[in-house]
Design an enzyme around this catalytic site. Structure first.
Site, PDB file in Angstrom:
ATOM      1  N   TYR A 136      -4.997  56.990 -38.422  1.00 30.94           N
ATOM      2  CA  TYR A 136      -3.596  56.544 -37.950  1.00 30.94           C
ATOM      3  C   TYR A 136      -3.007  55.363 -39.464  1.00 30.94           C
ATOM      4  CZ  TYR A 136      -4.421  55.354 -32.863  1.00 30.94           C
ATOM      5  OH  TYR A 136      -4.380  55.023 -31.463  1.00 30.94           O
ATOM      6  N   LYS A 186     -17.720  61.457 -34.170  1.00 33.47           N
ATOM      7  CA  LYS A 186     -18.045  62.932 -35.006  1.00 33.47           C
ATOM      8  C   LYS A 186     -18.436  63.159 -36.030  1.00 33.47           C
ATOM      9  CE  LYS A 186     -17.064  67.151 -32.879  1.00 33.47           C
ATOM     10  NZ  LYS A 186     -16.961  67.783 -31.212  1.00 33.47           N
ATOM     11  N   ASP A 218     -17.239  63.407 -27.825  1.00 36.34           N
ATOM     12  CA  ASP A 218     -17.296  64.557 -26.753  1.00 36.34           C
ATOM     13  C   ASP A 218     -18.484  64.197 -25.422  1.00 36.34           C
ATOM     14  OD1 ASP A 218     -19.198  65.643 -28.503  1.00 36.34           O
ATOM     15  OD2 ASP A 218     -18.392  67.375 -28.162  1.00 36.34           O
ATOM     16  N   ASP A 242      -8.969  54.354 -29.017  1.00 33.36           N
ATOM     17  CA  ASP A 242      -7.658  54.620 -28.468  1.00 33.36           C
ATOM     18  C   ASP A 242      -7.776  55.016 -26.779  1.00 33.36           C
ATOM     19  OD1 ASP A 242      -5.385  54.271 -28.235  1.00 33.36           O
ATOM     20  OD2 ASP A 242      -4.707  55.577 -28.256  1.00 33.36           O
ATOM     21  N   ASP A 246      -8.677  53.398 -23.105  1.00 35.72           N
ATOM     22  CA  ASP A 246      -8.157  54.252 -21.867  1.00 35.72           C
ATOM     23  C   ASP A 246      -8.781  54.849 -20.647  1.00 35.72           C
ATOM     24  OD1 ASP A 246      -5.308  53.806 -23.311  1.00 35.72           O
ATOM     25  OD2 ASP A 246      -4.318  55.050 -21.975  1.00 35.72           O
TER      26      ASP A 246
HETATM   27  C1  IPM Z   1      -3.205  50.681 -27.598  1.00 31.89           C
HETATM   28  C2  IPM Z   1      -1.657  51.670 -27.868  1.00 31.89           C
HETATM   29  C3  IPM Z   1      -1.284  52.006 -28.836  1.00 31.89           C
HETATM   30  C4  IPM Z   1      -2.594  52.700 -30.047  1.00 31.89           C
HETATM   31  C5  IPM Z   1      -0.133  52.290 -29.940  1.00 31.89           C
HETATM   32  C6  IPM Z   1       0.995  52.154 -29.040  1.00 31.89           C
HETATM   33  C7  IPM Z   1       0.214  52.425 -31.263  1.00 31.89           C
HETATM   34  O1  IPM Z   1      -2.036  53.418 -27.577  1.00 31.89           O
HETATM   35  O2  IPM Z   1      -2.833  49.746 -28.440  1.00 31.89           O
HETATM   36  O3  IPM Z   1      -4.048  51.600 -26.816  1.00 31.89           O
HETATM   37  O4  IPM Z   1      -3.094  53.860 -29.904  1.00 31.89           O
HETATM   38  O5  IPM Z   1      -4.115  51.716 -30.657  1.00 31.89           O
HETATM   39 MN    MN Z   2      -3.731  52.999 -26.410  1.00 33.51          MN
END
Ligand code: IPM
Ligand code: MN
Ligand code: NAD
Length: 347
Positions: A136, A186, A218, A242, A246
């Site tokens: 990042y 990884k 993975d 990240d 999700d």
């Molecule tokens: C999160 C988001 C952020 C990240 C983005 C919007 C920069 O996806 O907080 O999960 O990747 O950290």
């Molecule tokens: Mn995110």
């Protein structure tokens, strides 16, 4: 009087922070709130996604409650002016490096998960994600190769101090839970990950009471849907954390349910749902505010030391869900405000 910086942002951000603020206000804790723009909203009002006045408020505040940033109209801006830079900038400027993302299945949400009930009901983990480094924040850019072709690049790196400090957060988190850390990397391919693994093993010597395992990312993605109940604390870097968070959110029912806290050395923290600005449902009153309400509970716990109030908020969300309150992402028909009403009633 503790000062809370309220940063609603874009899309559904203002809709969900409104509900979280209603809950915080109802607790009558004597908190002061001050609002400032971030993200696309700030770019269009102030010309920058993280204006100086917002950063100033963030520095003065005891804690930050953040909605979400991201606006399709910002997707072609120069990188440093894009809405997403607001959240990246706050994490970096305030040196908030430890992003805690708890994922568990709330009672009654078995049907919302896409996993089988017996698999989903075992979910109770915290993803400890580093957010000040990794690919990042490395050098990045676009260039032309010798052959005249366009090339994009982003340098991935971690230094040993960055890894050690997040590893400590991972082990400390596990200590007050089930004493298991699974470090995800990884290392079979990436030098960044090999250093990560080496340093995590070194830090683990100070935490002999915590079981440490390692998993390639993975495989971790696969294990999250095969047997998510095996995880207590997942310790990982910025990019992998990240993605995996999700995925974990949907295993546990909905991305609209996962809160987060981003902490540094001081008590100050940034509290936000893990989801984004959801442009597809923005402005329609469809967003689930629970992730943000639960982030407010984490704010009370981690930045203000108000453990009882935090417990009350979490219990109210649980009770609202048990009573059948559901937004569309959970298979129900309540609006964002009605879901907020249900939590307030339970409170
Ligand atoms: C999160 C988001 C952020 C990240 C983005 C919007 C920069 O996806 O907080 O999960 O990747 O950290
Ligand atoms: Mn995110
Ligand atoms: P997203 O998380 O915004 O949405 C993904 C899907 O989940 C969408 O279908 C959305 O409707 C749904 N969803 C998200 N939150 C929900 C909620 N509370 N209730 C019900 N449904 C919900 O991810 P995306 O679509 O990939 O990104 C949209 C924008 O948000 C992009 O600009 C992205 O950069 C940004 N983003 C910001 C953050 C943040 O501010 N922390 C996090 C992730 C993405």
């Amino acid at each position: 009087m503790p000062l809370i910086a309220v940063l609603p942002g874009d899309g559904i951000g203002p809709e969900v922070t409104t509900q979280a603020c209603r809950v915080l206000e109802a607790l009558d804790l004597g908190l002061a709130f001050e609002e400032a723009p971030v993200g696309g909203a700030a770019y269009f009002s102030d010309g920058h996604p993280l204006p100086e006045r917002t950063l100033d408020l963030a520095r003065r505040a005891d804690a930050l409650l953040f909605g979400a940033v991201g606006d399709p109209r910002g997707d072609n801006l120069e990188r440093h002016l894009r809405p997403e830079q607001a959240i990246l900038g706050l994490r970096k400027e305030l040196e908030l490096f430890a992003n805690l993302r708890p994922a568990r299945l709330f009672p009654g949400l078995e049907d919302a998960s896409t996993l089988k009930t017996e698999v989903a009901s075992a979910i109770d983990m915290v993803i400890v994600r580093e957010v000040n480094g990794d690919v990042y924040f490395g050098e990045k850019g676009m260039r032309t190769t010798a052959g005249g072709r366009r090339e994009g690049y982003d340098i991935m790196s971690y230094d040993e101090d960055e890894v050690a400090r997040i590893a400590r957060v991972g082990f400390e988190t596990a200590r007050v839970r089930n004493r298991k850390v699974c470090s995800v990397d990884k290392a079979n391919v990436l030098e960044t990950s090999q250093l990560w693994r080496d340093v995590v093993i070194e830090v683990a010597r100070d935490y002999a009471d915590v079981e440490l395992t390692h998993m390639y990312v993975d495989n971790a993605a696969m294990q999250l849907v095969r047997n998510p109940g095996q995880f207590d604390v997942i310790l990982t870097g910025n990019l992998f954390g990240d993605i995996l968070s999700d995925q974990a959110s949907m295993c546990a029912g909905s991305i609209g349910m996962l809160p987060s806290a981003t902490l540094g050395r001081s008590g100050k923290g940034l509290y936000e749902p893990i989801h984004g600005s959801a442009p597809d449902i923005a402005g329609q009153g469809k967003a689930n505010p629970c992730a943000t309400i639960l982030s407010a509970a984490m704010l009370l716990r981690y930045s203000l030391g108000m453990e009882d109030a935090a417990d009350r908020v979490e219990a109210a969300v649980t009770a609202a869900l048990v009573s059948g309150a559901r937004t569309a992402d959970l298979g129900g028909s309540l609006s964002t405000a009605e879901m907020g009403d249900a939590v307030l009633r339970a409170l």
